[in-house]
Scaffold this active site. Structure first.
Site, PDB file in Angstrom:
ATOM      1  N   GLU A   1      14.776 -25.787  22.798  1.00 16.72           N
ATOM      2  CA  GLU A   1      13.841 -26.262  21.764  1.00 16.72           C
ATOM      3  C   GLU A   1      13.320 -27.686  21.991  1.00 16.72           C
ATOM      4  O   GLU A   1      13.424 -28.540  21.112  1.00 16.72           O
ATOM      5  CB  GLU A   1      14.499 -26.151  20.380  1.00 16.72           C
ATOM      6  CG  GLU A   1      14.954 -24.734  20.077  1.00 16.72           C
ATOM      7  CD  GLU A   1      15.655 -24.583  18.735  1.00 16.72           C
ATOM      8  OE1 GLU A   1      15.921 -25.608  18.073  1.00 16.72           O
ATOM      9  OE2 GLU A   1      15.935 -23.438  18.344  1.00 16.72           O
TER      10      GLU A   1
ATOM     11  N   GLU B   1      16.967 -14.187  21.314  1.00 19.89           N
ATOM     12  CA  GLU B   1      17.601 -14.285  19.982  1.00 19.89           C
ATOM     13  C   GLU B   1      16.869 -13.402  18.966  1.00 19.89           C
ATOM     14  O   GLU B   1      16.519 -13.835  17.868  1.00 19.89           O
ATOM     15  CB  GLU B   1      17.602 -15.746  19.500  1.00 19.89           C
ATOM     16  CG  GLU B   1      18.248 -16.710  20.481  1.00 19.89           C
ATOM     17  CD  GLU B   1      18.373 -18.137  19.962  1.00 19.89           C
ATOM     18  OE1 GLU B   1      18.145 -18.365  18.756  1.00 19.89           O
ATOM     19  OE2 GLU B   1      18.699 -19.023  20.768  1.00 19.89           O
TER      20      GLU B   1
HETATM   21  C1  XIL Z   1      22.560 -20.542  14.857  1.00 17.15           C
HETATM   22  C2  XIL Z   1      23.804 -19.718  14.610  1.00 17.15           C
HETATM   23  O1  XIL Z   1      23.434 -18.362  14.525  1.00 17.15           O
HETATM   24  C3  XIL Z   1      24.476 -20.164  13.339  1.00 17.15           C
HETATM   25  O2  XIL Z   1      25.742 -19.508  13.192  1.00 17.15           O
HETATM   26  C4  XIL Z   1      24.708 -21.680  13.363  1.00 17.15           C
HETATM   27  O3  XIL Z   1      25.207 -22.095  12.104  1.00 17.15           O
HETATM   28  C5  XIL Z   1      23.425 -22.419  13.658  1.00 17.15           C
HETATM   29  O4  XIL Z   1      22.857 -21.930  14.857  1.00 17.15           O
HETATM   30  N1  XIL Z   1      18.195 -21.034  17.464  1.00 17.15           N
HETATM   31  C6  XIL Z   1      19.252 -21.178  18.334  1.00 17.15           C
HETATM   32  C7  XIL Z   1      20.615 -20.757  17.916  1.00 17.15           C
HETATM   33  O5  XIL Z   1      19.043 -21.528  19.495  1.00 17.15           O
HETATM   34  O6  XIL Z   1      21.631 -21.535  18.498  1.00 17.15           O
HETATM   35  C8  XIL Z   1      20.762 -20.780  16.414  1.00 17.15           C
HETATM   36  O7  XIL Z   1      22.022 -20.201  16.111  1.00 17.15           O
HETATM   37  C9  XIL Z   1      19.632 -20.021  15.743  1.00 17.15           C
HETATM   38  C10 XIL Z   1      18.300 -20.662  16.078  1.00 17.15           C
END
Ligand code: XIL
Length: 420
Positions: free
Chosen positions: A204, A309
């Site tokens: 990001e 994701e």
């Molecule tokens: C999220 C997790 O799913 C949660 O459990 C945690 O509290 C915060 O992070 N983008 C990403 C991930 O790259 O690492 C994030 O994951 C969701 C958004």
């Protein structure tokens, strides 16, 4: 339904064994948010439910496949196209939820640690490495022959504050921060060797308009921090594929920024192997055309593409332009949480169609798509129950809160049959 609701929530990803079976009977009156019960128990509970004479607002079975998930595996179905991955946490790979562990092993051939390979999980204190959770995650993955995805080194979230500070609490210097990053990578490389096949080196780094995001990494190291991070990762992880990962990559300006990043790296001799597009999608946005355009652009840049994701948020957006920025959050309200008990049939069907459409696009680009990873095993495990609003009931995945395959799962399996 309030009684049923409480029990349903209690069972989110936790009930197992005998306890689970008892819960399944107890929750027979729940609708979609809970409600995993044998069909007979469900119909029994229905007929005695006050809702059934008036007609239920929504139907527990509507979002569910009548198919048995054990009859098909996402990983096997898509084996010729791409790997099927899922983000898992300690409850899944530890002993907390054997049913989820078994489901993941049956349905997926790739795993990402949802939080346990992030800096704050591994090195909360300077130089104090805690690999307990990571080792359990890797052991589970290896036991089931799954490919392991490492997430993530350089991010502006879930990195402890000390990383960016000098000894007196002021900002670290460029040299200090680069040295810390190298020490961290070197400790992980020594511990994991080449068992982690893909690493998200930077997560990001861009704003939605394609400009570089202001983060401590950028402020302290300078605009070349991505170059430095990938060079260090290449040095310490020669056998791993190196990934740049981001959300909202379907926005043209952000897509172009990622392509320019790859081109710049290639010109400067910095190794990058893949782009991870997070794919935190909603029911209607981004458009299929935009999703497709990004896959094509990244493939055209000469790197592998990882859908890293994936989820489909079915709830009202709490913000305009909702992306996946962890720093935004909103108050819980009934308006923002319209389906606390179950998902209405028409929305469940819309979600299933959306999943089918998305997988059709991924399939068309399977030559360049290495993997598609779902961010959470089930609706109950999804981070979208707590972001950007804590405590909502979302239905963002292919398996429901009792780990039953949903109609969306069925449609995703069917798409593979239809695709060329
Ligand atoms: C999220 C997790 O799913 C949660 O459990 C945690 O509290 C915060 O992070 N983008 C990403 C991930 O790259 O690492 C994030 O994951 C969701 C958004």
């Amino acid at each position: 339904m309030q009684h049923g609701r409480v029990i349903c929530d209690v069972t989110n990803g936790i009930a197992s064994g005998v306890l689970r079976a008892l819960f399944l009977i107890a929750i027979a009156g729940c609708t979609g948010a809970g409600g995993a019960a044998p069909a007979s128990a469900v119909s029994q509970a229905r007929s005695s439910s006050p809702e059934s004479s008036a007609g239920p607002r929504c139907n527990a079975q509507a979002g569910l496949a009548s198919l048995d998930a054990s009859k098909a595996s996402l990983a096997q179905t898509y084996a010729k196209r791409f790997k099927m991955g899922v983000a898992i946490n300690g409850r899944v790979y530890g002993d907390g939820d054997p049913a989820a562990a078994a489901l993941v092993a049956a349905q997926f051939n790739r795993v990402t640690a949802e939080n346990e390979l992030k800096w704050q999980s591994l090195e909360r204190q300077p130089g104090v490495l805690d690999f307990n959770q990571a080792d359990a995650f890797l052991a589970y993955a290896e036991q089931h022959g799954m490919e392991v995805h490492g997430h993530t080194f350089v991010w502006h979230h879930q990195v402890p504050a000390w990383v960016f500070q000098n000894d007196s609490g002021g900002p670290a210097t460029r040299q200090q921060l680069l040295a810390r990053l190298e020490q961290h990578m070197s400790a992980l490389a020594e511990h994991f060797g080449s068992r982690v096949r893909y690493w998200d080196v930077v997560n990001e780094a861009f704003n939605d308009d394609g400009s570089l995001r202001d983060t401590p990494w950028r402020t302290i190291i300078g605009d070349d921090y991505l170059d430095q991070a990938f060079l260090l990762a290449g040095k310490h992880f020669p056998d791993a594929k190196l990934v740049y990962n981001d959300y909202a990559m379907e926005k043209p300006a952000k897509r172009d920024a990622a392509v320019r990043l790859v081109q710049g790296f290639k010109e400067r001799g910095v190794r990058i192997d893949a782009i991870g597009t997070q794919a935190h999608f909603q029911l209607t946005t981004p458009t299929l055309e935009a999703i497709e355009a990004s896959l094509a652009a990244f493939a055209g840049a000469g790197v592998e593409v990882l859908v890293s994701e994936l989820d489909v948020d079915v709830l009202p957006a709490a913000y305009k332009n909702q992306g996946a920025d962890l720093s935004v959050n909103a108050e819980l309200s009934a308006q923002l949480n319209p389906y606390p008990d179950c998902l209405p049939n028409d929305v469940a069907e819309q979600a299933a169609q959306r999943w089918a459409d998305i997988f059709e696009v991924f399939s068309q680009h399977s030559e360049h798509v290495h993997s598609v990873t779902l961010w959470g095993v089930s609706d109950g495990y999804s981070w979208l129950n707590n972001w950007p609003v804590r405590g909502r009931t979302n239905y963002a995945q292919l398996f429901d809160r009792q780990l039953r395959a949903k109609r969306s799962w069925q449609r995703v399996i069917e798409v593979a049959g239809q695709a060329p």
